[in-house]
Design an enzyme around this catalytic site. Structure first.
Site, PDB file in Angstrom:
ATOM      1  CG  HIS A   1      -1.970  -0.999   1.253  1.00 23.02           C
ATOM      2  ND1 HIS A   1      -3.242  -0.785   0.784  1.00 23.02           N
ATOM      3  CD2 HIS A   1      -1.930  -2.270   1.692  1.00 23.02           C
ATOM      4  CE1 HIS A   1      -3.959  -1.886   0.959  1.00 23.02           C
ATOM      5  NE2 HIS A   1      -3.179  -2.810   1.491  1.00 23.02           N
TER       6      HIS A   1
ATOM      7  CE  LYS B   1      -6.427  13.912   0.359  1.00 22.17           C
ATOM      8  NZ  LYS B   1      -6.495  12.691  -0.444  1.00 22.17           N
ATOM      9  NE  ARG B   2      -3.694  10.109  10.239  1.00 18.87           N
ATOM     10  CZ  ARG B   2      -3.335   9.210  11.139  1.00 18.87           C
ATOM     11  NH1 ARG B   2      -4.108   8.153  11.384  1.00 18.87           N
ATOM     12  NH2 ARG B   2      -2.218   9.351  11.847  1.00 18.87           N
TER      13      ARG B   2
ATOM     14  CE  LYS C   1      -2.463  10.765   3.216  1.00 17.96           C
ATOM     15  NZ  LYS C   1      -3.135   9.914   2.200  1.00 17.96           N
TER      16      LYS C   1
ATOM     17  CB  THR D   1     -10.198   4.897  -1.183  1.00 18.90           C
ATOM     18  OG1 THR D   1      -9.723   5.230   0.124  1.00 18.90           O
ATOM     19  CG2 THR D   1      -9.474   3.664  -1.690  1.00 18.90           C
TER      20      THR D   1
ATOM     21  CE  LYS E   1     -14.101   5.942   0.868  1.00 15.50           C
ATOM     22  NZ  LYS E   1     -13.229   6.017   2.048  1.00 15.50           N
TER      23      LYS E   1
HETATM   24  C1  26W Z   1       3.800   0.798  10.111  1.00 20.36           C
HETATM   25  C2  26W Z   1       3.275   2.161   9.887  1.00 20.36           C
HETATM   26  C3  26W Z   1       2.315   2.180   8.767  1.00 20.36           C
HETATM   27  C4  26W Z   1       0.971   2.280   9.038  1.00 20.36           C
HETATM   28  C5  26W Z   1       0.066   2.310   8.007  1.00 20.36           C
HETATM   29  C6  26W Z   1       2.765   2.090   7.473  1.00 20.36           C
HETATM   30  C7  26W Z   1       1.870   2.109   6.459  1.00 20.36           C
HETATM   31  C8  26W Z   1       0.532   2.217   6.706  1.00 20.36           C
HETATM   32  C9  26W Z   1      -0.451   2.193   5.587  1.00 20.36           C
HETATM   33  C10 26W Z   1       0.076   1.349   4.466  1.00 20.36           C
HETATM   34  C11 26W Z   1      -0.815   3.547   5.152  1.00 20.36           C
HETATM   35  C12 26W Z   1      -2.016   3.548   4.267  1.00 20.36           C
HETATM   36  O1  26W Z   1      -3.140   3.568   4.742  1.00 20.36           O
HETATM   37  N1  26W Z   1      -1.813   3.565   2.955  1.00 20.36           N
HETATM   38  C13 26W Z   1      -2.894   3.886   2.061  1.00 20.36           C
HETATM   39  O2  26W Z   1      -3.552   2.720   1.593  1.00 20.36           O
HETATM   40  C14 26W Z   1      -4.691   3.048   0.833  1.00 20.36           C
HETATM   41  C15 26W Z   1      -5.416   1.774   0.499  1.00 20.36           C
HETATM   42  O3  26W Z   1      -4.688   1.029  -0.419  1.00 20.36           O
HETATM   43  C16 26W Z   1      -4.310   3.841  -0.399  1.00 20.36           C
HETATM   44  O4  26W Z   1      -5.477   4.226  -1.061  1.00 20.36           O
HETATM   45  C17 26W Z   1      -3.504   5.077  -0.003  1.00 20.36           C
HETATM   46  O5  26W Z   1      -3.026   5.717  -1.158  1.00 20.36           O
HETATM   47  C18 26W Z   1      -2.354   4.684   0.888  1.00 20.36           C
HETATM   48  O6  26W Z   1      -1.686   5.826   1.385  1.00 20.36           O
END
Ligand code: 26W
Length: 817
Positions: A361, A552-553, A558, A660, A664
């Site tokens: 992701h 979004k976060r 971003k 995503t 929406k």
């Molecule tokens: C370990 C720390 C950590 C925590 C969460 C690393 C990475 C994440 C996630 C991978 C972050 C995340 O939510 N990524 C998002 O995933 C979505 C679903 O596929 C994508 O639409 C977003 O672009 C992506 O940032």
């Protein structure tokens, strides 16, 4: 599809159940019950219905004999369930009527539900949409997650600064939709040592854990759309094995006796709030192993209960790893096959490597997980041995492919060499899976080209794309009932399960009656949001203004600060020239920053201070308003998204894997302003260039600019509007009496080198924004574009994503009930 529940719904029985729960479960009377008690009693009564279906689905012989997907994720951002489950059960109106007989308004009761915020953002919400689509299409599935006591922190603002508070989402009464499954509990070990035993003349390694905890599963029903299919979302809670040590208790050492309890309770105490930033904390690794081990054991339990041989695991079960967070499941399955089932390596590896698939992701280097080898060795000594073995055999393959190429070995090795040896979880996942996918076409290409080029060469069929999607049930039908009714009146009611059918609306894009109806719905949704903002934040919004939304976060990549710079440029132009023409705009932000992410918090502070000034400045506040909605969460998104005119998707090209929220908002008739990044690329392909505002550098431009030595000062000095906008951060315009309080952002963009190229994209962004402004003033033209967005984004249904997984990766068969 058979709306069976609808037929078998017995109103009188239901009302009796609500009243029974009100008194027996929640200890109140009809006369004294609060709205919250009514909501709890109603939801408990409803969850009894879904629990029955859950058990029946679980025992369905056709499902037991079919292949299932097990979706392993540390996060499931499910949002409120009551309203959505009623919609999927097809009984919203019946329940509304039934509850009104008790003098209760359903909409009011639905507002009493706390969001289960068991995720950070995109990855967690995607998992929730996928479970909905699996159930809707009846592809056998179990979701496995963690039952955190505290979800993502609650956010508030104090003098513009983010404050965090714990989110006890279950409340004191417990969450009405979950049911404990104590008979399915598992014991999970940590620490300890490994010894060798002789079993039937063979040497077998055996792990003797130094500490064991209990994994207690809580099932949350995932209700299939208008079907009897209900799959479990199984969330593990960590508990101490015994309430406390009786021996120490009898010795009078009560507090020591409770230690075990406190330690075990810690493991699932709280969701880690870092999004895209990996920290390497021991407790986080404990969460990951606890989650993987409990889930793997439950999968094997189900497999064997259905009468299948362990050798046939890949025939009946596939395990999808949602990012690398559950990667430790790979050595855990290997350990069980080798040490407990007595298999040899090649038998075990054949099974394991045909069972796991992995979704990536993110490409951000700071988000790629690596764990300290010494930590794993201490916490999970047998797993570390197995990882060495996996790596040893894998590196032999690498040497065969590239004889004598040490660099290749170093790059591909699961172990990163150096002073602190680290385990690269992504490499472990690629080696240990039969399929690896990215989440949007462009992202998957970058996974192949930049992240794993050698793996791609070694295993040319392993790396795939599955473009993300969103569930149309929650993100159109439920959150935007007026638009749903309008659509249904034109094209019938099967679009919620066949979203491509929305393309029939294309024929109406020029129809002036339809345009008026469509825009009247948008207006009503803007009024609903404006009322929320007035009530909760006491800010008055002009609902004729453009509602420009970035939700979004908060993260530098971003680029909420690019949005902010545009606002500053408008403020500057309006103050310099009161005649400056622009359509009134309301800028809406919502975002949580990771508690330890300093610059992200500074950006929130800056937006809040700038909002405070602009919203009270009569020179500009007819044209400009800024609202930062606190505590962004799924239920808030459900109000904001239907009211959006302009969707901000402005990440630096190459950094947003998919996005995503972009899907929406487009589905709800917003126009995207965005970069060529993630799924924006595919949205553009679907809606056409005229119906989206694309700007900025593309991936290759970004690389070239960085390679040629990017200097943000070049842009600052060459563009007077950019300079003026940035310089506004230096004085005390927005922090009266305290000059320089917004300097941090200014400095990160100039002396800090502007790592995400905000300055480089500024001019192009401002130009695209002025095109938005021009085109919004032509309301007929805008209506057409908005309609075409709704009509042409059917591809982004998570039903389609799930079918892609099913056809290209999981190979499941639908089992109708
Ligand atoms: C370990 C720390 C950590 C925590 C969460 C690393 C990475 C994440 C996630 C991978 C972050 C995340 O939510 N990524 C998002 O995933 C979505 C679903 O596929 C994508 O639409 C977003 O672009 C992506 O940032």
């Amino acid at each position: 599809m058979k709306p069976v529940l609808q037929k078998s719904f017995d109103k009188q029985l239901f009302l009796d159940n609500v009243k029974r729960h009100l008194t027996s479960t929640y200890a109140t009377t009809q006369e004294h019950a609060t709205k919250r008690s009514w909501y709890l009693a109603m939801s408990r009564a409803l969850s009894e219905l879904t629990t029955l279906d859950l058990l029946e689905t679980e025992q369905d012989e056709h499902i037991l004999q079919a292949k299932s997907v097990n979706y392993l994720s540390l996060e499931f951002l499910i949002g409120r369930l009551t309203g959505n489950n009623l919609l999927n059960m097809g009984i919203i109106e019946m329940i509304r009527e039934a509850m009104s007989e008790l003098g209760q308004d359903l909409s009011d009761l639905l507002e009493e539900e706390r969001d289960p915020s068991l995720g950070n953002g995109g990855l967690g919400r995607l998992a929730a949409c996928f479970m909905d689509s699996l159930a809707a299409q009846e592809f056998p599935a179990v979701g496995y997650g963690l039952h955190y006591e505290y979800g993502l922190f609650k956010q508030s603002f104090s003098e513009g600064h983010q404050q965090e508070a714990p989110d006890a989402w279950c409340g004191v009464e417990g969450y009405p939709w979950e049911v404990a499954r104590p008979e399915l509990a598992q014991e999970i070990g940590f620490y300890g040592h490994v010894k060798t035993e002789q079993v039937n003349g063979r040497e077998v390694r055996r792990w003797i854990p130094g500490m064991t905890v209990k994994g207690m599963p809580w099932d949350i029903p995932v209700v299939g759309y208008k079907s009897n299919t209900v799959y479990p979302l199984r969330l593990w809670e960590c508990q101490a094995i015994a309430p406390f040590s009786l021996e120490s208790f009898n010795n009078g050492n009560y507090f020591e006796a409770q230690h075990a309890l406190i330690d075990a309770g810690n493991i699932t105490k709280v969701l880690y709030p870092n999004d895209n930033h990996e920290k390497g904390k021991t407790l986080r690794l404990m969460q990951q192993y606890f989650h993987s081990a409990a889930s793997i054991r439950d999968i094997i339990r189900r497999h064997e209960l259905a009468g299948h041989a362990i050798e046939d695991l890949p025939k009946f079960e596939t395990i999808q790893l949602n990012d690398t967070h559950p990667a430790i499941a790979i050595p855990e399955l290997m350990r069980i096959l080798l040490d407990e089932k007595g298999m040899n390596w090649s038998e075990a590896w054949k099974i394991s490597s045909q069972t796991f698939a992995y979704t990536n992701h993110t490409l951000l280097p700071e988000a790629l997980e690596t764990w300290d080898e010494a930590l794993i060795l201490r916490l999970l000594p047998r797993h570390m041995e197995i990882i060495y073995d996996i790596n040893h055999r894998f590196l032999q393959e690498v040497r065969t492919q590239w004889p004598g190429d040490v660099t290749k070995q170093q790059k591909l090795s699961i172990i990163q060499e150096g002073f602190h040896r680290m385990v690269r979880m992504a490499n472990l996942c690629v080696v240990g899976s039969y399929a690896v996918n990215g989440v949007a076409a462009m992202h998957s290409e970058l996974v192949k080209r930049d992240l794993f080029p050698e793996f791609h060469e070694l295993y040319p069929d392993r790396l795939l794309n599955v473009t993300n999607g969103i569930t149309p049930r929650r993100w159109l039908q439920y959150c935007n009932p007026d638009l749903s009714d309008l659509i249904t009146s034109k094209i019938g009611d099967s679009w919620p399960v066949a979203l491509d059918e929305l393309s029939a609306l294309k024929a109406l894009a020029d129809d002036s009656d339809f345009q008026h109806e469509f825009m009247a719905v948008k207006k009503a949704n803007k009024v609903r949001l404006a009322e929320w903002v007035k009530e909760h934040l006491d800010i008055e919004l002009n609902t004729d203004a453009i509602f420009d939304v970035q939700i979004k976060r908060l993260h530098e990549y971003k680029r909420q600060h690019l949005n902010l710079l545009h606002i500053l440029s408008l403020y500057y132009r309006l103050t310099e020239n009161p005649q400056f023409e622009m359509a009134p705009r309301v800028f809406i932000f919502a975002a949580k920053a990771a508690p330890g992410y300093y610059l992200a918090k500074e950006i929130i502070y800056a937006i809040n201070m700038i909002a405070e000034k602009i919203n009270h400045d009569p020179k500009v506040n007819e044209k400009l308003k800024i609202v930062f909605i606190p505590d962004y969460r799924v239920s808030m998104a459900e109000i904001i998204i239907p009211a959006t005119d302009v969707s901000e998707q402005i990440s630096t090209a190459g950094k947003e894997a998919s996005g995503t929220g972009n899907m929406k908002m487009a589905l709800n008739g917003a126009l995207t302003i965005g970069t060529m990044d993630g799924a924006n690329v595919e949205i553009r392909e679907e809606v056409g260039d005229e119906n989206i505002y694309i700007f900025g550098l593309e991936v290759d431009d970004v690389e070239k600019l960085k390679a040629s030595g990017y200097n943000p000062y070049d842009y600052y000095n060459a563009d007077p509007l950019l300079k003026a906008s940035l310089d506004l951060l230096l004085g005390d315009t927005f922090t009266p009496g305290h000059p320089g309080k917004l300097r941090t952002i200014y400095e990160s963009l100039l002396d800090g080198g502007d790592p995400y190229l905000v300055l480089a994209d500024f001019a192009s962004y401002v130009e695209a924004q002025s095109k938005v402004d021009q085109q919004y003033r032509d309301q007929t033209g805008w209506a057409k574009k908005a309609i075409l967005n709704t009509a042409l984004v059917g591809k982004f249904s998570s039903d389609r994503s799930i079918r892609d997984y099913v056809d290209n990766i999981w190979k499941l068969k639908q089992v109708k009930r």
